[in-house]
Design a protein around this motif. Structure first.
Motif, PDB file in Angstrom:
ATOM      1  N   LEU A   1      29.189 -21.690   1.806  1.00 34.35           N
ATOM      2  CA  LEU A   1      29.584 -21.252   0.570  1.00 34.35           C
ATOM      3  C   LEU A   1      27.986 -21.548  -0.002  1.00 34.35           C
ATOM      4  O   LEU A   1      27.137 -20.943  -0.195  1.00 34.35           O
ATOM      5  CB  LEU A   1      30.193 -21.774  -0.306  1.00 34.35           C
ATOM      6  N   LEU A   2      27.823 -22.509   0.902  1.00 34.64           N
ATOM      7  CA  LEU A   2      26.036 -23.337  -0.209  1.00 34.64           C
ATOM      8  C   LEU A   2      24.729 -21.923   1.153  1.00 34.64           C
ATOM      9  O   LEU A   2      23.875 -21.146  -0.013  1.00 34.64           O
ATOM     10  CB  LEU A   2      25.686 -24.711   0.233  1.00 34.64           C
ATOM     11  N   VAL A   3      25.417 -21.530   2.216  1.00 34.08           N
ATOM     12  CA  VAL A   3      24.474 -20.827   3.287  1.00 34.08           C
ATOM     13  C   VAL A   3      24.146 -19.430   2.481  1.00 34.08           C
ATOM     14  O   VAL A   3      23.270 -19.067   2.096  1.00 34.08           O
ATOM     15  CB  VAL A   3      24.694 -20.970   4.838  1.00 34.08           C
TER      16      VAL A   3
ATOM     17  N   SER B   1      37.963 -28.438   6.369  1.00 32.36           N
ATOM     18  CA  SER B   1      37.928 -27.097   6.050  1.00 32.36           C
ATOM     19  C   SER B   1      37.312 -27.122   4.986  1.00 32.36           C
ATOM     20  O   SER B   1      36.852 -25.876   4.877  1.00 32.36           O
ATOM     21  CB  SER B   1      39.533 -26.864   6.911  1.00 32.36           C
ATOM     22  N   GLY B   2      38.070 -27.551   4.208  1.00 35.90           N
ATOM     23  CA  GLY B   2      37.228 -27.567   2.525  1.00 35.90           C
ATOM     24  C   GLY B   2      35.863 -27.314   2.842  1.00 35.90           C
ATOM     25  O   GLY B   2      34.145 -26.923   2.155  1.00 35.90           O
ATOM     26  N   GLY B   3      35.030 -28.779   3.578  1.00 33.00           N
ATOM     27  CA  GLY B   3      33.205 -28.924   4.045  1.00 33.00           C
ATOM     28  C   GLY B   3      32.877 -27.788   4.304  1.00 33.00           C
ATOM     29  O   GLY B   3      31.736 -27.557   4.148  1.00 33.00           O
ATOM     30  N   ILE B   4      33.722 -27.071   5.762  1.00 26.41           N
ATOM     31  CA  ILE B   4      33.207 -26.175   6.209  1.00 26.41           C
ATOM     32  C   ILE B   4      32.509 -24.747   5.351  1.00 26.41           C
ATOM     33  O   ILE B   4      32.125 -24.409   5.035  1.00 26.41           O
ATOM     34  CB  ILE B   4      33.803 -25.217   7.175  1.00 26.41           C
ATOM     35  N   ILE B   5      33.847 -24.517   4.380  1.00 26.62           N
ATOM     36  CA  ILE B   5      34.063 -23.610   3.560  1.00 26.62           C
ATOM     37  C   ILE B   5      32.536 -23.955   2.639  1.00 26.62           C
ATOM     38  O   ILE B   5      32.206 -22.548   2.355  1.00 26.62           O
ATOM     39  CB  ILE B   5      35.373 -23.084   2.724  1.00 26.62           C
TER      40      ILE B   5
END
Length: 135
Positions: free
Chosen positions: A13-15, A5-9
């Motif tokens: 955020l990057l997008v 879930s941290g990677g998805i966030i």
């Protein structure tokens, strides 16, 4: 492979940052693009003006040279006329010479020559049929 879930966030955020940067940069790019277009138009106008000035200068120089050539031609013609006039006994002789030249250049069969009074001799009697005389 599992994304946490941290990677998805992080990807979100990057997008989000990329998208907000693009939205923020778009008006700035538009201003930059218009500024560059304005500079290009100004450079083209200055170039066109310089070309027009150079063409005008060339026409002026050409006109001056043509005028100088015409003056030289006129001076030569005047000098030639003066030499002819002097060799023919003055202005009257020169005018008589010009008259003879004009007569020679015509393909006329009848030439009227003025008399002392300045009136031409008419040949009307030559063209009228004469009665035949008995033999």
């Amino acid at each position: 492979m599992r994304i946490s879930s941290g990677g998805i966030i992080g990807i979100f955020l990057l997008v989000l940052i990329t998208l907000s940067g693009a939205l923020w940069g778009c008006p700035s790019y538009r201003v930059y693009s218009q500024e560059q277009a304005g500079r290009a138009a100004l450079a083209e106008a200055q170039s066109s003006r310089q070309i027009a000035v150079l063409e005008a200068k060339a026409r002026l120089e050409s006109a001056k040279m043509l005028a100088d050539a015409e003056v030289v031609r006129a001076e030569g013609a005047a000098r030639a006329n003066r030499i002819l006039q002097d060799s023919l006994g003055g202005p009257d002789g020169y005018l008589r010479y010009l008259q003879i030249q004009a007569i020679d250049s015509k393909d006329a069969s009848i030439i009227y020559v003025p008399t002392e009074a300045g009136l031409p001799l008419l040949e009307s009697s030559r063209l009228v049929a004469r009665p035949q005389q008995p033999e």
